[in-house]
Design a protein around this motif. Structure first.
Motif, PDB file in Angstrom:
ATOM      1  N   GLY A 275       9.478  -2.532  25.844  1.00 28.48           N
ATOM      2  CA  GLY A 275       9.304  -1.157  25.398  1.00 28.48           C
ATOM      3  C   GLY A 275       9.349  -1.084  23.887  1.00 28.48           C
ATOM      4  N   PRO A 276       8.945   0.057  23.340  1.00 28.17           N
ATOM      5  CA  PRO A 276       8.898   0.173  21.881  1.00 28.17           C
ATOM      6  C   PRO A 276      10.266   0.414  21.261  1.00 28.17           C
ATOM      7  CG  PRO A 276       8.243   2.229  22.859  1.00 28.17           C
ATOM      8  CD  PRO A 276       8.432   1.253  23.998  1.00 28.17           C
ATOM      9  N   ARG A 277      10.409  -0.004  20.030  1.00 32.92           N
ATOM     10  CA  ARG A 277      11.566   0.364  19.203  1.00 32.92           C
ATOM     11  C   ARG A 277      11.411   1.845  18.870  1.00 32.92           C
ATOM     12  NH1 ARG A 277      12.493   0.604  13.301  1.00 32.92           N
ATOM     13  NH2 ARG A 277      14.572  -0.191  12.845  1.00 32.92           N
ATOM     14  N   ILE A 278      12.511   2.577  18.855  1.00 31.23           N
ATOM     15  CA  ILE A 278      12.478   3.988  18.484  1.00 31.23           C
ATOM     16  C   ILE A 278      13.386   4.171  17.274  1.00 31.23           C
ATOM     17  CG2 ILE A 278      12.890   6.366  19.208  1.00 31.23           C
ATOM     18  CD1 ILE A 278      12.448   5.420  22.109  1.00 31.23           C
ATOM     19  N   TRP A 279      12.815   4.705  16.192  1.00 31.29           N
ATOM     20  CA  TRP A 279      13.553   4.941  14.958  1.00 31.29           C
ATOM     21  C   TRP A 279      13.732   6.437  14.773  1.00 31.29           C
ATOM     22  CZ3 TRP A 279      11.121   5.525   9.594  1.00 31.29           C
ATOM     23  CH2 TRP A 279      12.117   5.694   8.622  1.00 31.29           C
ATOM     24  N   PHE A 280      14.955   6.848  14.484  1.00 34.07           N
ATOM     25  CA  PHE A 280      15.291   8.249  14.239  1.00 34.07           C
ATOM     26  C   PHE A 280      15.382   8.435  12.729  1.00 34.07           C
ATOM     27  CE2 PHE A 280      16.665   7.075  18.428  1.00 34.07           C
ATOM     28  CZ  PHE A 280      16.069   8.056  19.186  1.00 34.07           C
ATOM     29  N   GLN A 281      14.336   9.006  12.176  1.00 34.58           N
ATOM     30  CA  GLN A 281      14.190   9.155  10.731  1.00 34.58           C
ATOM     31  C   GLN A 281      14.823  10.460  10.272  1.00 34.58           C
ATOM     32  OE1 GLN A 281      10.180   8.652   9.329  1.00 34.58           O
ATOM     33  NE2 GLN A 281      10.565   9.821   7.483  1.00 34.58           N
ATOM     34  N   ARG A 282      15.823  10.334   9.407  1.00 34.00           N
ATOM     35  CA  ARG A 282      16.485  11.519   8.856  1.00 34.00           C
ATOM     36  C   ARG A 282      15.508  12.274   7.957  1.00 34.00           C
ATOM     37  NH1 ARG A 282      21.927  12.145   8.562  1.00 34.00           N
ATOM     38  NH2 ARG A 282      22.177   9.885   8.729  1.00 34.00           N
ATOM     39  N   VAL A 283      15.344  13.579   8.224  1.00 31.18           N
ATOM     40  CA  VAL A 283      14.497  14.441   7.398  1.00 31.18           C
ATOM     41  C   VAL A 283      15.295  15.696   7.047  1.00 31.18           C
ATOM     42  CG1 VAL A 283      12.312  13.587   8.346  1.00 31.18           C
ATOM     43  CG2 VAL A 283      13.422  15.568   9.389  1.00 31.18           C
ATOM     44  N   PRO A 284      14.993  16.334   5.926  1.00 30.18           N
ATOM     45  CA  PRO A 284      15.783  17.495   5.503  1.00 30.18           C
ATOM     46  C   PRO A 284      15.466  18.791   6.249  1.00 30.18           C
ATOM     47  CG  PRO A 284      14.085  17.025   3.888  1.00 30.18           C
ATOM     48  CD  PRO A 284      14.027  15.920   4.912  1.00 30.18           C
ATOM     49  N   GLU A 285      14.246  18.918   6.763  1.00 32.81           N
ATOM     50  CA  GLU A 285      13.865  20.184   7.385  1.00 32.81           C
ATOM     51  C   GLU A 285      14.155  20.170   8.888  1.00 32.81           C
ATOM     52  OE1 GLU A 285      10.516  17.371   7.816  1.00 32.81           O
ATOM     53  OE2 GLU A 285      11.679  17.979   6.082  1.00 32.81           O
ATOM     54  N   PRO A 286      14.498  21.345   9.466  1.00 33.06           N
ATOM     55  CA  PRO A 286      14.745  21.420  10.910  1.00 33.06           C
ATOM     56  C   PRO A 286      13.426  21.477  11.687  1.00 33.06           C
ATOM     57  CG  PRO A 286      15.004  23.576   9.922  1.00 33.06           C
ATOM     58  CD  PRO A 286      14.760  22.613   8.788  1.00 33.06           C
ATOM     59  N   LYS A 287      13.505  21.175  12.956  1.00 38.53           N
ATOM     60  CA  LYS A 287      12.347  21.316  13.837  1.00 38.53           C
ATOM     61  C   LYS A 287      12.028  22.805  13.959  1.00 38.53           C
ATOM     62  CE  LYS A 287      10.827  20.382  18.554  1.00 38.53           C
ATOM     63  NZ  LYS A 287      10.491  21.738  18.939  1.00 38.53           N
ATOM     64  N   THR A 288      10.750  23.159  13.838  1.00 35.70           N
ATOM     65  CA  THR A 288      10.395  24.583  13.853  1.00 35.70           C
ATOM     66  C   THR A 288       9.340  24.951  14.886  1.00 35.70           C
ATOM     67  OG1 THR A 288       8.773  24.248  12.100  1.00 35.70           O
ATOM     68  CG2 THR A 288      10.987  24.929  11.422  1.00 35.70           C
ATOM     69  N   VAL A 289       8.580  23.995  15.389  1.00 35.81           N
ATOM     70  CA  VAL A 289       7.518  24.309  16.342  1.00 35.81           C
ATOM     71  C   VAL A 289       7.569  23.336  17.521  1.00 35.81           C
ATOM     72  CG1 VAL A 289       5.981  25.296  14.596  1.00 35.81           C
ATOM     73  CG2 VAL A 289       5.814  22.880  15.149  1.00 35.81           C
TER      74      VAL A 289
END
Length: 149
Positions: A69-83
């Motif tokens: 299976g694929p590697r999954i990376w959780f990339q820290r971003v400053p903005e919240p999910k909006t859509v």
């Protein structure tokens, strides 16, 4: 060529824990025998000021425990999910259309309930017996949508 799935988020360690549980993955160990991710990133030349606030302290990626299976990376971003997500994961817990709908429904419901206990929330249930279909649409702890089918 290898595939990596990247998920933008505010709190990588929280999603590492949730998705490890959801997918049966494990937090990715630091590469090359390094004692920590922080030590690895420091050796790679990442400036110390970018390793503050916990960055590099804990894994920000998960890998399949069984190696498939694929590697999954959780990339820290400053903005919240909006859509709404344009891409989502389907966790196939029901066993496919060859399994009777009642059995699939039971399996999907049980898996969805376990994921709610792990931090997910239910958005809706797609219960369409006339179409021989049952699924539960959930959100992970940061609002990313996924389905259990």
């Amino acid at each position: 060529m290898e595939l990596q799935l990247t998920i933008d988020c505010a709190d990588p360690p929280r999603l590492v824990a949730f998705w490890s549980e959801a997918l049966g993955y494990v937090p990715e160990p630091p590469p090359g025998g390094h004692a920590s991710w922080r030590a690895y990133w420091a050796e790679m030349g990442v400036p110390e000021d970018e390793l503050t606030g916990g960055a590099g302290e804990t894994p920000e990626s998960i890998v399949p425990a069984a190696g498939v299976g694929p590697r999954i990376w959780f990339q820290r971003v400053p903005e919240p999910k909006t859509v709404k997500n344009r891409v989502h994961l389907d966790l196939r817990a029901g066993g496919g259309r060859q399994v009777p709908l009642a059995v699939r429904t039971e399996r999907v419901t049980a898996r969805a309930e376990a994921l709610v206990r792990a931090g997910a929330s239910v958005l809706r249930v797609m219960d369409e017996p006339e179409m021989d279909y049952y699924a539960v649409v959930l959100q992970d702890p940061e609002g990313n949508e996924f389905c259990v089918v």
